[in-house]
Write a protein that holds these residues in place. Structure first.
Motif, PDB file in Angstrom:
ATOM      1  N   GLU A 168       2.185  12.234   1.846  1.00  0.00           N
ATOM      2  CA  GLU A 168       2.246  12.060   3.582  1.00  0.00           C
ATOM      3  C   GLU A 168       1.644  10.608   3.837  1.00  0.00           C
ATOM      4  O   GLU A 168       1.774   9.935   4.665  1.00  0.00           O
ATOM      5  CB  GLU A 168       0.964  12.980   4.019  1.00  0.00           C
ATOM      6  N   GLN A 169       0.506  10.283   3.002  1.00  0.00           N
ATOM      7  CA  GLN A 169      -0.046   8.976   3.161  1.00  0.00           C
ATOM      8  C   GLN A 169       0.920   7.789   3.016  1.00  0.00           C
ATOM      9  O   GLN A 169       0.905   6.716   3.710  1.00  0.00           O
ATOM     10  CB  GLN A 169      -1.430   8.681   2.459  1.00  0.00           C
ATOM     11  N   ALA A 170       1.780   7.936   2.020  1.00  0.00           N
ATOM     12  CA  ALA A 170       2.735   7.009   1.914  1.00  0.00           C
ATOM     13  C   ALA A 170       3.663   7.085   3.204  1.00  0.00           C
ATOM     14  O   ALA A 170       3.961   6.000   3.617  1.00  0.00           O
ATOM     15  CB  ALA A 170       3.412   7.395   0.517  1.00  0.00           C
ATOM     16  N   ILE A 171       4.205   8.116   3.401  1.00  0.00           N
ATOM     17  CA  ILE A 171       5.088   8.261   4.739  1.00  0.00           C
ATOM     18  C   ILE A 171       4.342   7.438   5.956  1.00  0.00           C
ATOM     19  O   ILE A 171       5.141   6.912   6.570  1.00  0.00           O
ATOM     20  CB  ILE A 171       5.515   9.693   4.806  1.00  0.00           C
ATOM     21  N   GLN A 172       3.258   7.933   6.162  1.00  0.00           N
ATOM     22  CA  GLN A 172       2.592   7.056   7.270  1.00  0.00           C
ATOM     23  C   GLN A 172       2.453   5.624   6.976  1.00  0.00           C
ATOM     24  O   GLN A 172       2.704   5.005   8.125  1.00  0.00           O
ATOM     25  CB  GLN A 172       1.056   7.712   7.006  1.00  0.00           C
ATOM     26  N   ALA A 173       2.233   5.026   5.876  1.00  0.00           N
ATOM     27  CA  ALA A 173       2.186   3.740   5.775  1.00  0.00           C
ATOM     28  C   ALA A 173       3.552   3.256   5.741  1.00  0.00           C
ATOM     29  O   ALA A 173       3.657   2.116   6.658  1.00  0.00           O
ATOM     30  CB  ALA A 173       1.589   3.613   4.212  1.00  0.00           C
ATOM     31  N   LEU A 174       4.499   3.750   5.629  1.00  0.00           N
ATOM     32  CA  LEU A 174       5.965   3.303   5.407  1.00  0.00           C
ATOM     33  C   LEU A 174       6.439   3.301   7.014  1.00  0.00           C
ATOM     34  O   LEU A 174       7.036   2.258   7.451  1.00  0.00           O
ATOM     35  CB  LEU A 174       6.969   4.138   4.826  1.00  0.00           C
ATOM     36  N   ARG A 175       5.976   4.340   7.779  1.00  0.00           N
ATOM     37  CA  ARG A 175       6.203   4.174   9.175  1.00  0.00           C
ATOM     38  C   ARG A 175       5.683   3.185   9.942  1.00  0.00           C
ATOM     39  O   ARG A 175       6.102   2.583  11.004  1.00  0.00           O
ATOM     40  CB  ARG A 175       5.936   5.787  10.098  1.00  0.00           C
ATOM     41  N   GLU A 176       4.171   2.919   9.646  1.00  0.00           N
ATOM     42  CA  GLU A 176       3.567   1.696  10.238  1.00  0.00           C
ATOM     43  C   GLU A 176       4.199   0.603   9.715  1.00  0.00           C
ATOM     44  O   GLU A 176       4.370  -0.399  10.676  1.00  0.00           O
ATOM     45  CB  GLU A 176       2.151   1.888   9.616  1.00  0.00           C
ATOM     46  N   THR A 177       4.809   0.509   8.566  1.00  0.00           N
ATOM     47  CA  THR A 177       5.571  -0.829   8.224  1.00  0.00           C
ATOM     48  C   THR A 177       6.871  -1.043   8.913  1.00  0.00           C
ATOM     49  O   THR A 177       6.960  -1.990   9.228  1.00  0.00           O
ATOM     50  CB  THR A 177       5.821  -0.770   6.770  1.00  0.00           C
ATOM     51  N   ILE A 178       7.449   0.127   9.170  1.00  0.00           N
ATOM     52  CA  ILE A 178       8.631   0.082  10.070  1.00  0.00           C
ATOM     53  C   ILE A 178       8.138  -0.409  11.494  1.00  0.00           C
ATOM     54  O   ILE A 178       9.013  -1.273  11.883  1.00  0.00           O
ATOM     55  CB  ILE A 178       9.383   1.417   9.709  1.00  0.00           C
TER      56      ILE A 178
ATOM     57  N   GLU B 142       0.723  -1.173  -0.025  1.00  0.00           N
ATOM     58  CA  GLU B 142      -0.033   0.100   0.027  1.00  0.00           C
ATOM     59  C   GLU B 142       0.809   1.170  -0.303  1.00  0.00           C
ATOM     60  O   GLU B 142       0.497   2.193  -0.671  1.00  0.00           O
ATOM     61  CB  GLU B 142      -0.972   0.159   1.214  1.00  0.00           C
ATOM     62  N   ALA B 143       1.749   1.276   0.811  1.00  0.00           N
ATOM     63  CA  ALA B 143       2.797   2.464   0.967  1.00  0.00           C
ATOM     64  C   ALA B 143       3.528   2.646  -0.344  1.00  0.00           C
ATOM     65  O   ALA B 143       3.621   3.879  -0.881  1.00  0.00           O
ATOM     66  CB  ALA B 143       3.778   2.097   2.011  1.00  0.00           C
ATOM     67  N   GLN B 144       3.864   1.685  -1.095  1.00  0.00           N
ATOM     68  CA  GLN B 144       4.745   1.805  -2.387  1.00  0.00           C
ATOM     69  C   GLN B 144       3.775   2.192  -3.355  1.00  0.00           C
ATOM     70  O   GLN B 144       4.053   3.301  -4.296  1.00  0.00           O
ATOM     71  CB  GLN B 144       5.232   0.443  -2.887  1.00  0.00           C
ATOM     72  N   THR B 145       2.654   1.863  -3.458  1.00  0.00           N
ATOM     73  CA  THR B 145       1.332   2.258  -4.358  1.00  0.00           C
ATOM     74  C   THR B 145       1.045   3.686  -4.060  1.00  0.00           C
ATOM     75  O   THR B 145       1.177   4.628  -5.104  1.00  0.00           O
ATOM     76  CB  THR B 145       0.131   1.611  -4.325  1.00  0.00           C
ATOM     77  N   LEU B 146       1.360   4.116  -3.064  1.00  0.00           N
ATOM     78  CA  LEU B 146       0.733   5.709  -2.561  1.00  0.00           C
ATOM     79  C   LEU B 146       1.969   6.435  -2.901  1.00  0.00           C
ATOM     80  O   LEU B 146       1.933   7.539  -3.340  1.00  0.00           O
ATOM     81  CB  LEU B 146       0.649   5.659  -0.972  1.00  0.00           C
ATOM     82  N   ALA B 147       3.250   6.028  -2.733  1.00  0.00           N
ATOM     83  CA  ALA B 147       4.524   6.588  -2.868  1.00  0.00           C
ATOM     84  C   ALA B 147       4.569   6.875  -4.374  1.00  0.00           C
ATOM     85  O   ALA B 147       4.913   8.142  -4.822  1.00  0.00           O
ATOM     86  CB  ALA B 147       5.751   5.923  -2.518  1.00  0.00           C
TER      87      ALA B 147
END
Length: 214
Positions: free
Chosen positions: A61-71, A43-48
């Motif tokens: 911003e949504q992608a950054i949020q999703a990546l932080r959640e992934t981390i 999901e993060a990659q798609t948003l990015a």
């Protein structure tokens, strides 16, 4: 060094770093946790991709949020940190935040070619900033991290065209012509650079200013 003097300024835009998520991930069975990480990362990659292509700050911003959640779900994974560093650099114009993330990615995965590639790009940015001040008196020590990062990239992936392109330019600027010839030979033997590499596309085809258009 006229080639690198054209790099990166178009990518930089003012931005405010987002808030880091607080708390810790809920414990769950390993299989379910792994599936959650994978799904959130996709999901993060798609948003990015959508955000960078369209310039949509909300998507970024949504992608950054999703990546932080992934981390948070998998703190040992280097790839989400590399993607987060790329977004901070190219999406938000925040090189220090990008550098922090990519250093952690290198710590987690010392042989990750994408992490070292981004380290090289960040070193190019520092070099570019110095060239904007005085391109005839660039500090010699600024070339070293560019060379070190891109040489590491070529050691991990000898067919990485961007690395040979940058190396030959830096060697030329330093008067290391034997090294430049070797890098040029490897560059000519490497695969073509695709249009998806916007960093290099801007490097070799920078926009003309009005006074250069003649």
């Amino acid at each position: 060094m006229r080639t690198l003097a054209l790099v990166l300024s178009i990518f930089l835009a003012a931005g405010i770093p987002g808030q880091v998520l607080a708390g810790s991930p809920v414990q769950e069975p390993r299989a379910d946790s792994g599936r959650r990480v994978w799904i959130r990362y996709i999901e993060a990659q798609t948003l990015a991709a959508e955000g960078l292509e369209s310039g949509d700050s909300r998507r970024i911003e949504q992608a950054i949020q999703a990546l932080r959640e992934t981390i948070l779900l998998d703190p040992t994974a280097a790839e989400p940190r590399i993607d987060l560093a790329n977004l901070n650099l190219f999406g938000k114009g925040d090189p220090p935040l990008a550098a922090s993330e990519v250093r952690e990615a290198v710590r987690l995965s010392p042989e990750n070619v994408d992490a070292h590639l981004l380290m090289g790009r960040l070193a190019c940015l520092v070099l570019r900033q110095q060239e904007e001040v005085d391109d005839r008196n660039v500090r010699a020590d600024l070339y070293a991290p560019v060379i070190a990062s891109y040489r590491k990239v070529t050691a991990l992936d000898p067919q990485q065209t961007e690395a040979w392109l940058i190396l030959q330019s830096v060697y030329e600027a330093q008067g290391q012509f034997d090294q430049q010839i070797l890098a040029l030979e490897r560059l000519l033997a490497a695969p073509p650079i695709g249009p998806e590499n916007t960093f290099v596309q801007r490097l070799i085809s920078p926009p003309f200013t009005e006074d250069q258009a003649w």
